[in-house]
Write a protein that holds these residues in place. Structure first.
Motif, PDB file in Angstrom:
ATOM      1  N   SER A   2       0.817  -1.211   0.000  1.00  5.58           N
ATOM      2  CA  SER A   2       0.000   0.000   0.000  1.00  5.58           C
ATOM      3  C   SER A   2       0.854   1.267   0.000  1.00  5.58           C
ATOM      4  CB  SER A   2      -0.921  -0.003   1.222  1.00  5.58           C
ATOM      5  OG  SER A   2      -0.146  -0.125   2.392  1.00  5.58           O
ATOM      6  N   ASP A   3       2.162   1.112   0.110  1.00  3.87           N
ATOM      7  CA  ASP A   3       3.039   2.292   0.066  1.00  3.87           C
ATOM      8  C   ASP A   3       4.403   1.831  -0.440  1.00  3.87           C
ATOM      9  OD1 ASP A   3       4.478   4.519   2.614  1.00  3.87           O
ATOM     10  OD2 ASP A   3       4.456   4.599   0.408  1.00  3.87           O
ATOM     11  N   PRO A   4       4.506   1.622  -1.743  1.00  5.66           N
ATOM     12  CA  PRO A   4       5.704   0.988  -2.317  1.00  5.66           C
ATOM     13  C   PRO A   4       7.024   1.685  -1.976  1.00  5.66           C
ATOM     14  CG  PRO A   4       3.963   1.036  -3.941  1.00  5.66           C
ATOM     15  CD  PRO A   4       3.458   1.828  -2.764  1.00  5.66           C
ATOM     16  N   ALA A   5       6.967   2.969  -1.701  1.00  4.33           N
ATOM     17  CA  ALA A   5       8.228   3.648  -1.384  1.00  4.33           C
ATOM     18  C   ALA A   5       8.791   3.140  -0.061  1.00  4.33           C
ATOM     19  CB  ALA A   5       7.994   5.154  -1.297  1.00  4.33           C
ATOM     20  N   ARG A   6       7.915   2.581   0.764  1.00  5.18           N
ATOM     21  CA  ARG A   6       8.337   2.116   2.078  1.00  5.18           C
ATOM     22  C   ARG A   6       8.835   0.678   1.962  1.00  5.18           C
ATOM     23  NH1 ARG A   6       4.007   1.614   6.391  1.00  5.18           N
ATOM     24  NH2 ARG A   6       5.089   0.892   8.252  1.00  5.18           N
ATOM     25  N   GLY A   7      10.143   0.581   1.877  1.00  8.96           N
ATOM     26  CA  GLY A   7      10.705  -0.764   1.729  1.00  8.96           C
ATOM     27  C   GLY A   7      12.213  -0.719   1.766  1.00  8.96           C
ATOM     28  N   ILE A   8      12.815  -1.883   1.611  1.00  5.86           N
ATOM     29  CA  ILE A   8      14.280  -1.980   1.614  1.00  5.86           C
ATOM     30  C   ILE A   8      14.720  -2.904   0.492  1.00  5.86           C
ATOM     31  CG2 ILE A   8      14.746  -1.530   4.054  1.00  5.86           C
ATOM     32  CD1 ILE A   8      14.616  -4.577   4.457  1.00  5.86           C
ATOM     33  N   SER A   9      15.968  -2.931   0.261  1.00  4.14           N
ATOM     34  CA  SER A   9      16.478  -3.825  -0.772  1.00  4.14           C
ATOM     35  C   SER A   9      16.416  -5.259  -0.270  1.00  4.14           C
ATOM     36  CB  SER A   9      17.922  -3.457  -1.127  1.00  4.14           C
ATOM     37  OG  SER A   9      18.786  -3.829  -0.066  1.00  4.14           O
ATOM     38  N   PHE A  10      16.408  -6.177  -1.204  1.00  4.29           N
ATOM     39  CA  PHE A  10      16.392  -7.595  -0.861  1.00  4.29           C
ATOM     40  C   PHE A  10      17.612  -7.937  -0.016  1.00  4.29           C
ATOM     41  CE2 PHE A  10      15.236 -11.959  -1.257  1.00  4.29           C
ATOM     42  CZ  PHE A  10      16.421 -12.675  -1.387  1.00  4.29           C
ATOM     43  N   ALA A  11      18.762  -7.406  -0.392  1.00  7.89           N
ATOM     44  CA  ALA A  11      19.993  -7.698   0.362  1.00  7.89           C
ATOM     45  C   ALA A  11      19.855  -7.242   1.815  1.00  7.89           C
ATOM     46  CB  ALA A  11      21.183  -7.028  -0.311  1.00  7.89           C
ATOM     47  N   GLU A  12      19.293  -6.060   1.983  1.00  7.11           N
ATOM     48  CA  GLU A  12      19.089  -5.563   3.356  1.00  7.11           C
ATOM     49  C   GLU A  12      18.119  -6.460   4.111  1.00  7.11           C
ATOM     50  OE1 GLU A  12      18.119  -1.558   1.846  1.00  7.11           O
ATOM     51  OE2 GLU A  12      19.287  -0.823   3.538  1.00  7.11           O
ATOM     52  N   ALA A  13      17.117  -6.935   3.402  1.00  7.73           N
ATOM     53  CA  ALA A  13      16.146  -7.820   4.054  1.00  7.73           C
ATOM     54  C   ALA A  13      16.843  -9.083   4.555  1.00  7.73           C
ATOM     55  CB  ALA A  13      15.027  -8.173   3.072  1.00  7.73           C
ATOM     56  N   VAL A  14      17.756  -9.601   3.750  1.00  8.12           N
ATOM     57  CA  VAL A  14      18.497 -10.798   4.159  1.00  8.12           C
ATOM     58  C   VAL A  14      19.332 -10.487   5.401  1.00  8.12           C
ATOM     59  CG1 VAL A  14      20.286 -12.458   3.507  1.00  8.12           C
ATOM     60  CG2 VAL A  14      18.581 -11.745   1.825  1.00  8.12           C
ATOM     61  N   GLN A  15      19.952  -9.317   5.386  1.00  6.10           N
ATOM     62  CA  GLN A  15      20.801  -8.960   6.539  1.00  6.10           C
ATOM     63  C   GLN A  15      19.973  -8.831   7.811  1.00  6.10           C
ATOM     64  OE1 GLN A  15      22.977  -5.449   5.271  1.00  6.10           O
ATOM     65  NE2 GLN A  15      23.390  -6.462   3.314  1.00  6.10           N
ATOM     66  N   ILE A  16      18.798  -8.226   7.666  1.00  4.01           N
ATOM     67  CA  ILE A  16      17.909  -8.080   8.832  1.00  4.01           C
ATOM     68  C   ILE A  16      17.509  -9.468   9.337  1.00  4.01           C
ATOM     69  CG2 ILE A  16      15.603  -7.361   9.543  1.00  4.01           C
ATOM     70  CD1 ILE A  16      15.952  -4.979   7.575  1.00  4.01           C
ATOM     71  N   ALA A  17      17.184 -10.341   8.400  1.00  6.03           N
ATOM     72  CA  ALA A  17      16.757 -11.685   8.802  1.00  6.03           C
ATOM     73  C   ALA A  17      17.913 -12.446   9.429  1.00  6.03           C
ATOM     74  CB  ALA A  17      16.207 -12.425   7.596  1.00  6.03           C
ATOM     75  N   GLU A  18      19.083 -12.294   8.856  1.00  8.11           N
ATOM     76  CA  GLU A  18      20.251 -12.986   9.411  1.00  8.11           C
ATOM     77  C   GLU A  18      20.561 -12.482  10.818  1.00  8.11           C
ATOM     78  OE1 GLU A  18      24.839 -14.090   8.213  1.00  8.11           O
ATOM     79  OE2 GLU A  18      23.502 -13.447   6.595  1.00  8.11           O
ATOM     80  N   SER A  19      20.352 -11.202  11.032  1.00  6.96           N
ATOM     81  CA  SER A  19      20.574 -10.649  12.370  1.00  6.96           C
ATOM     82  C   SER A  19      19.596 -11.260  13.357  1.00  6.96           C
ATOM     83  CB  SER A  19      20.374  -9.130  12.356  1.00  6.96           C
ATOM     84  OG  SER A  19      21.110  -8.552  11.319  1.00  6.96           O
ATOM     85  N   ARG A  20      18.412 -11.532  12.887  1.00  9.19           N
ATOM     86  CA  ARG A  20      17.354 -12.020  13.771  1.00  9.19           C
ATOM     87  C   ARG A  20      17.443 -13.515  14.004  1.00  9.19           C
ATOM     88  NH1 ARG A  20      12.083 -10.046  15.007  1.00  9.19           N
ATOM     89  NH2 ARG A  20      10.551 -11.713  15.299  1.00  9.19           N
ATOM     90  N   PHE A  21      17.711 -14.264  12.903  1.00  2.73           N
ATOM     91  CA  PHE A  21      17.609 -15.721  13.000  1.00  2.73           C
ATOM     92  C   PHE A  21      18.954 -16.437  12.981  1.00  2.73           C
ATOM     93  CE2 PHE A  21      13.152 -15.848  12.696  1.00  2.73           C
ATOM     94  CZ  PHE A  21      12.713 -14.999  11.675  1.00  2.73           C
ATOM     95  N   GLY A  22      19.995 -15.742  12.617  1.00  2.00           N
ATOM     96  CA  GLY A  22      21.243 -16.455  12.338  1.00  2.00           C
ATOM     97  C   GLY A  22      21.303 -16.741  10.837  1.00  2.00           C
ATOM     98  N   THR A  23      22.256 -17.560  10.458  1.00  2.00           N
ATOM     99  CA  THR A  23      22.459 -17.845   9.036  1.00  2.00           C
ATOM    100  C   THR A  23      21.172 -18.361   8.388  1.00  2.00           C
ATOM    101  OG1 THR A  23      24.725 -18.403   9.569  1.00  2.00           O
ATOM    102  CG2 THR A  23      23.908 -19.140   7.424  1.00  2.00           C
ATOM    103  N   ILE A  24      20.835 -17.808   7.210  1.00  2.00           N
ATOM    104  CA  ILE A  24      19.567 -18.151   6.556  1.00  2.00           C
ATOM    105  C   ILE A  24      19.782 -19.278   5.543  1.00  2.00           C
ATOM    106  CG2 ILE A  24      17.635 -17.305   5.192  1.00  2.00           C
ATOM    107  CD1 ILE A  24      17.886 -15.741   7.705  1.00  2.00           C
ATOM    108  N   GLY A  25      19.104 -20.369   5.783  1.00  2.00           N
ATOM    109  CA  GLY A  25      19.093 -21.457   4.810  1.00  2.00           C
ATOM    110  C   GLY A  25      17.765 -22.171   4.937  1.00  2.00           C
ATOM    111  N   THR A  26      17.162 -22.508   3.835  1.00  2.00           N
ATOM    112  CA  THR A  26      15.887 -23.227   3.939  1.00  2.00           C
ATOM    113  C   THR A  26      15.924 -24.454   3.040  1.00  2.00           C
ATOM    114  OG1 THR A  26      14.885 -21.936   2.133  1.00  2.00           O
ATOM    115  CG2 THR A  26      14.564 -21.120   4.387  1.00  2.00           C
ATOM    116  N   VAL A  27      15.026 -25.353   3.319  1.00  2.00           N
ATOM    117  CA  VAL A  27      14.871 -26.533   2.466  1.00  2.00           C
ATOM    118  C   VAL A  27      13.430 -26.660   2.022  1.00  2.00           C
ATOM    119  CG1 VAL A  27      16.755 -27.879   3.455  1.00  2.00           C
ATOM    120  CG2 VAL A  27      14.457 -28.077   4.403  1.00  2.00           C
ATOM    121  N   GLY A  28      13.268 -27.315   0.890  1.00  2.00           N
ATOM    122  CA  GLY A  28      11.933 -27.673   0.444  1.00  2.00           C
ATOM    123  C   GLY A  28      12.029 -29.063  -0.134  1.00  2.00           C
TER     124      GLY A  28
END
Lengths: 808, 172, 328
Positions: A570-596
């Motif tokens: 609803s407000d596209p200007a409000r966001g971050i880059s994908f790389a930043e999103a990964v960094q935020i997630a890594e800060s929160r969860f530790g190293t990011i890896g998923t399986v399917g």
């Protein structure tokens, strides 16, 4: 997960460049024979010159004495058998005692170069004691001894299948019209442009690595562990990009096991590249199949019941042949409604290169028989060949007589569109003598419902690694054989995570690095790896969404992943880059890896033999072929083929179109000119194991292709996607045979449809084809038929207790 | 056993090689020079996979004796097609249209097509089919290859190339 | 990979050098031009010369001389592509142009030569195979064995004449000029070929084919070549029909029909030609000529296609060739 705009997402559904395209057009892609290592030895295999014989003696002393020769091995070094199917572990890397076809490997040389290896091969003396050769289906049935293998049904019958779903005799008795036909489909081969090649080496710590042009690294991994008696944890199989596979590189092969062993024995890397002739001996191609089909019809063309018998000429080893046998009887019921169905299949051993899976795997042959018979029945009943099919389609979301669950079923739409595009009604039966059009439909599985060795583990696994820099690594055991499997993985991940293919590194087919995927066969890759990738990517997205939501304080439900950004819908200007999103997630969860992972749903069939045929989804195709026949000679051309394919959803439409066109091409080759022929009176040698004499269409033969893609998403496929690599090939052969009938009024009930046969039919009885079915040996008693009541007779998918059934 | 010692012009550079007298150009390129971009499907002249250019003429490297090549003759392989800064228009087109599926026949097709366009910048579909009739492909059915050649030819003529999505992907 | 056996290549810089090297190599020497016939044969070990003499740098052999009115003299080492593009051939010897265009593939035509096509080895499904394959059938009469597998009780080899230009050159009355240490020899194409799969040429190994000499072009001579093969590229002929015709008003003054790829040598269909002479080119005459060509044809089972059908195609292809000439 739905796409933003109908059938078009940002990546999925768009005609993007395939991810391996640039490497392939620059010559950077390393195929197996492009690989080289220091001190590498060259390997060559010595092959049998006898079709069937006992090995009395092998003397390699002169070969070993030749300067430059480092090792020679024979069957004595390979006592443990292997084979792709658990029920036919009948191969040895080198024949220990018996050779079973001209080309069967008996010894191997490792030398400093190929020239020396070739010279050494000539110095190996082999003494054979001939055994009776068996060169055909009839001969195999009538010659129970000597047995080519000491296992199997009886004599040289490898396998029989006998299944009945409903009372077919009663169904035929109640029909208004019954047709009985006998047809034959000659064997043909994959003919990939790349010859098989493998390079094996042993690391200093004793672990073995093999790079091989294989479609099935996981199965090769298992075979190597078994034969070499090593822990699979110490064996690494890396599937190199295949220069074409089509099913010809899906078995674990003699040459792969041999180079592994030679690498262990010599302590040096060992490479082999087969000559084109040797590729013909590897074969594992389309079984020659003789078929008998008896179908009852109502006046309006509805089928009341069908009885089908197939005899497969299996060649000298099992390969996938047991599955192939089942496949010749499995998919007859998924296109048009068949209320009662009986199938009897028989596979024979013969002294020829072994047959196995080739694009379509056992289904093109019966599809040819069914579609030609339907054409004839339509004529008998005065119904248009399109109508006889269109009126009686198997319904979507239904279960067939033989317990196959159909989901989405776009055949009706395919028929409507192809018939309109080809102007069928205006032209059928109305073209000048010599010109004709023919119609046929088909269906194919999107991956076999059961793995080759039974287990409860996923059929496909994908791991994702997300890097702080915004790059994504996708690990999957699948193999790129040219069909675009690497692109499928990248596309699905990009669609979910909002990145672009250039940001994604796809690592595939490496048993040390990638989770198991069963391999590139049975058209499983889009559906199964796609679903596994979807799950892994969605899990990654969810983690990122949770972390970003907490940080930027807007709900994950409004979060959009697109254009390398993560932002508020609803407000596209409000966001971050994908790389930043990964960094935020890594800060929160530790190293990011998923399986399917993906495992197909369980199919409703519960009888012995129910394992072959089920699939998470079926694709459908409808085809009109136009031919131009010169009645004076029988020579004909195919100017154009229209084909509509129900693909569910294109992951990449330009690659889908490429598969359709390539399938039509291969179908054209099979219909017109491809055949694996042997000289029975000359030791059953292959008549012409060369690219010159095995006829494969050039640009001069290829027809125009008009493609129509029907996208009716199937809930079982990733974004609704179904297969396209094999389905569009199947209707081409019967469409051409039916077109020849429209053009000049003769029936060629055999593949290939050649000028000689058309010529003969025009000057003879109007038909060329097999006259009768083979007779069983007087001492052979077939097993009783397994009775499985169909769903509408209150069946539960299980077989009844055995009882006798009279045969028509 | 005699070893020959010669110079070859490959992709615009002079390379010195020692090789056995019976080596074919295919073997020299792949095994003595490490240029594995040139592939092989039969080594008997029956498939076109090993095509390279010698003085702009497409020939089968499996049947050219390395020892028969003069030092001045310019050999062009697929590795030399891109000019360092970007792909050749044919390479772009083959990649973009999926005309390279497994990619094994691709180097041979690219060089044969390059030679065609050098001689005939505006080939008809029939002329393309004819020029490529000595190259076998088992994956594509040739359709995307024709489209890619036409696309590249137009680009090289500085013209706009219209390929409708229908012509490219079929009717959806 | 299929690899060549060890041998030494000499690239001759003069005809004298070529002949001198051939002389000293003796039985162990062979000439090579394009290599598109010799090298596959060597990889399959059908031929294993220790010395191969490359003729492709001999300017005299790479050029044509003469003129259509005198008769064009074609250097034996001109490539097939060069000759396909030679407008004089297309204009003045259309049948030869027809034949050149349908040989193998564009890539092979860039390498192969007219001389190589004229001297093409005879072919057979039992012979054009790799060494190990041939060993599995105990080899054959043509190479390393004793029995001709396509006709096991026959005392001779039945390998098939498989060149497209040869039937046309015979029909046109072309000649071949050979050089050797003994001097020069000119022989007509018609007399050059022998009906035997092994000794299919009247030529000693020391002789070097220098020129293919075409007769003076006759603007009134119509000519055509028809080829039967499975595919539109790569494949050798399994039937070739070369036909030339000269009319005198409404009737046929001269006719020559030569059949290729049916036997070990090109077959001059005398009976068929005789049927045409002095006749109008009516349908029944054309069919009678086609029948007369069909009758004596005896293809065997050693090529692509069923041989009984190939025989039937003689009638059809001769007919088509004559109808084509009628319309010119």
């Amino acid at each position: 997960m739905a796409l933003a705009d109908g059938n078009r997402g940002r990546v999925v559904g768009q005609p993007h460049r395939k991810v391996d395209g640039p490497a392939k057009v620059t010559g950077q892609t390393k195929f197996a024979d492009d690989l080289s290592m220091p001190r590498m030895l060259a390997c060559k295999l010595l092959r049998s010159t006898m079709p069937h014989a006992r090995i009395l003696r092998i003397d390699a002393s002169r070969a070993l004495a030749l300067p430059g020769v480092k090792d020679v091995v024979t069957g004595a070094e390979f006592p443990i058998p292997f084979g792709i199917l658990p029920v036919s572990q009948d191969e040895h890397a080198l024949c220990p005692d018996v050779v079973r076809f001209v080309g069967d490997p008996v010894a191997a040389v490792a030398a400093i170069d190929e020239d020396t290896a070739f010279e050494a091969m000539q110095l190996i003396e082999v003494e054979y004691s001939p055994l009776q050769q068996i060169g055909s289906i009839d001969e195999a049935l009538q010659t129970p001894s000597p047995r080519i293998h000491d296992y199997g049904e009886w004599g040289n019958i490898h396998k029989t299948v006998s299944l009945e779903f409903g009372d077919t005799d009663a169904a035929l008795a109640s029909a208004d019209h019954v047709r009985e036909d006998v047809l034959f489909f000659e064997g043909n081969t994959h003919l990939p442009m790349e010859q098989h090649a493998s390079l094996a080496y042993v690391e200093a710590d004793g672990r073995l690595t093999i790079h091989s042009s294989t479609q099935t690294p996981h199965y090769l991994h298992r075979a190597l562990a078994k034969v070499l008696e090593m822990s699979p944890a110490h064996i690494r199989v890396i599937a190199t990009p295949n220069g074409g596979g089509f099913g010809g590189k899906s078995d674990p092969f003699n040459h792969e096991i041999v180079v592994a062993k030679l690498a262990q024995r010599t302590g040096r890397p060992v490479k082999i590249c087969l000559t084109r002739e040797e590729v013909f001996y590897c074969h594992r191609g389309r079984h020659p199949v003789l078929m008998w089909i008896k179908t009852g019809f109502k006046k309006d063309g509805a089928m009341t019941g069908m009885q089908f018998r197939s005899w497969l000429d299996g060649g000298a080893y099992g390969s996938y042949g047991v599955a192939s046998t089942y496949y010749t009887g499995a998919l007859q019921t998924v296109t048009y409604h068949v209320p009662a169905y009986r199938f009897e299949g028989t596979r024979l051993f013969t002294n020829k290169p072994p047959c196995g899976p080739k694009r379509g795997h056992g289904t093109p042959q019966p599809r040819f028989a069914l579609e030609v018979q339907l054409d004839k029945a339509a004529h008998d009943l005065g119904i248009d060949p399109v109508e006889i099919r269109r009126r009686h389609l198997a319904p979507a979301n239904s279960v067939t007589a033989n317990w196959l669950r159909i989901g989405s079923m776009g055949l009706g739409a395919c028929i409507d569109k192809v018939v309109e595009a080809a102007r069928w009604s205006e032209r059928y039966g109305k073209l000048p003598h010599g010109k004709g059009i023919g119609f046929a439909c088909s269906s194919y599985i999107c991956g076999a419902g059961l793995p080759i060795y039974w287990n409860n583990m996923p059929h496909s696994g994908v791991q994702l690694k997300l890097d702080r820099g915004g790059g994504v690594a996708v690990f999957c055991g699948s193999t790129e054989i040219g069909q675009g499997s690497d692109t499928i993985l990248a596309s699905v991940v990009c669609e979910v995570l909002g990145v672009w293919p250039l940001d994604v590194r796809v690592i595939t087919g490496d048993t040390d690095l990638t989770p198991v995927d069963l391999g590139s066969y049975s058209s499983r890759v889009t559906l199964m790896t796609g679903n596994a990738a979807l799950q892994a990517a969605e899990r990654a997205r969810d983690m990122l969404a949770e972390a970003v939501s907490a940080k930027l304080e807007f709900p994950a439900s409004r979060m959009v992943f697109a254009d390398r950004r993560v932002f508020d819908a609803s407000d596209p200007a409000r966001g971050i880059s994908f790389a930043e999103a990964v960094q935020i997630a890594e800060s929160r969860f530790g190293t990011i890896g998923t399986v399917g992972s993906y495992m197909p749903p369980r199919s409703p069939g519960r009888f012995r033999g129910a394992g072959v045929g089920p699939s998470p989804a079926y694709s459908y195709s409808a085809c009109v072929a136009e031919v131009d026949v010169d009645p004076e000679s029988g020579i004909y051309t195919v100017p154009r083929i229209w084909i509509a394919h129900d693909v569910g959803q294109c992951i990449n439409p330009v690659l889908v179109a490429g598969q359709v066109e390539g399938s039509v091409y291969m179908g054209l080759g099979e219909a017109m000119m491809e055949e694996m022929a042997y000289r029975e009176n000359r030791g059953v040698v292959h008549k012409f194991p060369s690219l010159l004499e095995y006829k494969s269409p050039t640009t001069m033969e290829m027809c125009d292709v008009v493609s129509i893609l029907v996208e009716d998403p199937d809930p079982n496929g990733p974004y609704g996607a179904k297969e396209v690599g094999q389905g569009p090939l199947l209707p081409v052969m019967p469409a051409i045979a039916n077109a020849v009938f429209d053009a000049v009024g003769v029936r060629i009930d055999e593949i290939p449809v050649t000028p000689e046969k058309i010529f003969k039919a025009l000057r003879g009885t109007g038909r060329v084809g097999p006259k009768s079915v083979p007779s069983a040996h007087p001492d052979y008693s077939p097993p009783p038929m397994t009775q499985v009541p169909p769903p509408w007779k209150g069946g539960d998918g299980k077989a009844l207790e055995p009882r006798e059934v009279s045969r028509a | 056993m005699e070893t020959l010692h010669r110079r070859f012009r490959v992709n615009g550079e002079t390379l010195e090689v020692a090789f056995a007298p019976q080596r074919t150009l295919l073997e020299l390129l792949r095994e003595d020079l490490g240029l594995t971009g040139t592939k092989h499907g039969c080594e008997l002249g029956e498939c076109g996979t090993c095509t390279v250019l010698i003085d702009h003429l497409p020939v089968l490297s499996c049947l050219v004796l390395a020892a028969a090549i003069d030092e001045e003759q310019e050999i062009a392989t697929v590795e030399g097609m891109a000019d360092g800064k970007g792909l050749h228009p044919l390479q772009e087109a083959f990649a973009d249209l999926g005309a390279a599926q497994c990619g094994y026949c691709t180097p041979g097709f690219l060089l044969t097509a390059e030679a065609l366009l050098e001689e005939n910048p505006r080939p008809t579909r029939a002329e393309i089919q004819d020029a490529l009739s000595g190259n076998l492909c088992r994956c594509t059915g040739y359709v995307k290859i024709y489209q890619a050649v036409e696309m590249a030819a137009a680009k090289m003529r500085g013209e706009l190339f219209e390929l409708s999505e229908e012509a490219l992907c079929g009717t959806r | 990979m299929m690899r060549l056996p060890r041998f030494t290549l000499h690239t001759a810089r003069s005809i004298e050098e070529a002949m001198a090297r051939m002389y000293s190599a003796g039985d162990d020497g062979m000439y090579v031009a394009g290599g598109t016939d010799l090298y596959p044969n060597m990889k399959r070990r059908q031929m294993t010369p220790g010395t191969v003499i490359n003729l492709m740098r001999l300017g005299e052999l790479r050029a044509s001389s003469g003129s259509p009115s005198e008769g064009i003299r074609m250097g034996a080492c001109q490539t097939l592509t060069e000759l396909v593009r030679d407008n004089r051939v297309a204009r003045h010897y259309p049948a030869l142009s027809d034949a050149l265009r349908v040989i193998s593939t564009p890539l092979l035509r860039n390498m192969g030569t007219l001389g190589g096509n004229v001297l093409l080895d005879t072919r057979c499904n039992y012979y054009d195979q790799n060494w190990e394959w041939r060993r599995a059938i105990n080899f054959c009469m043509k190479k390393d064995g004793e029995i001709c597998w396509v006709a096991p009780s026959s005392p001779r080899c039945w390998a098939v004449q498989s060149s497209d230009t040869v039937p046309v050159l015979v029909a046109l009355g072309a000649q071949f000029r050979f050089l050797s240490p003994d001097g020069e020899r000119v022989v007509s194409a018609e007399e050059f070929y022998r009906d035997d799969g092994i000794k299919y040429m009247d030529k000693s190994p020391q002789e070097l084919l220098a020129e293919i000499v075409l007769p003076p072009a006759d603007p009134d001579l119509r000519g055509t070549y028809r080829k039967l093969r499975r595919r539109g590229a790569f494949d050798f002929p399994v039937l070739g029909v070369a036909a030339t015709l000269k009319m005198d008003g409404d009737t046929v003054a001269q006719a020559r029909i030569v059949l290729g790829a049916l036997g070990s040598a090109p077959i001059v269909a005398e009976k068929a030609s005789n049927v045409l002479r002095g006749q109008r080119l009516d349908q029944d005459v054309i069919e009678a000529a086609a029948d007369a060509a069909y009758g004596p044809s005896k293809p065997l089972d050693n090529t692509d296609f069923a041989y009984a059908w190939r025989k039937q195609m003689v009638r059809k292809f001769v007919k088509d060739a004559l109808l084509n000439l009628k319309s010119k």
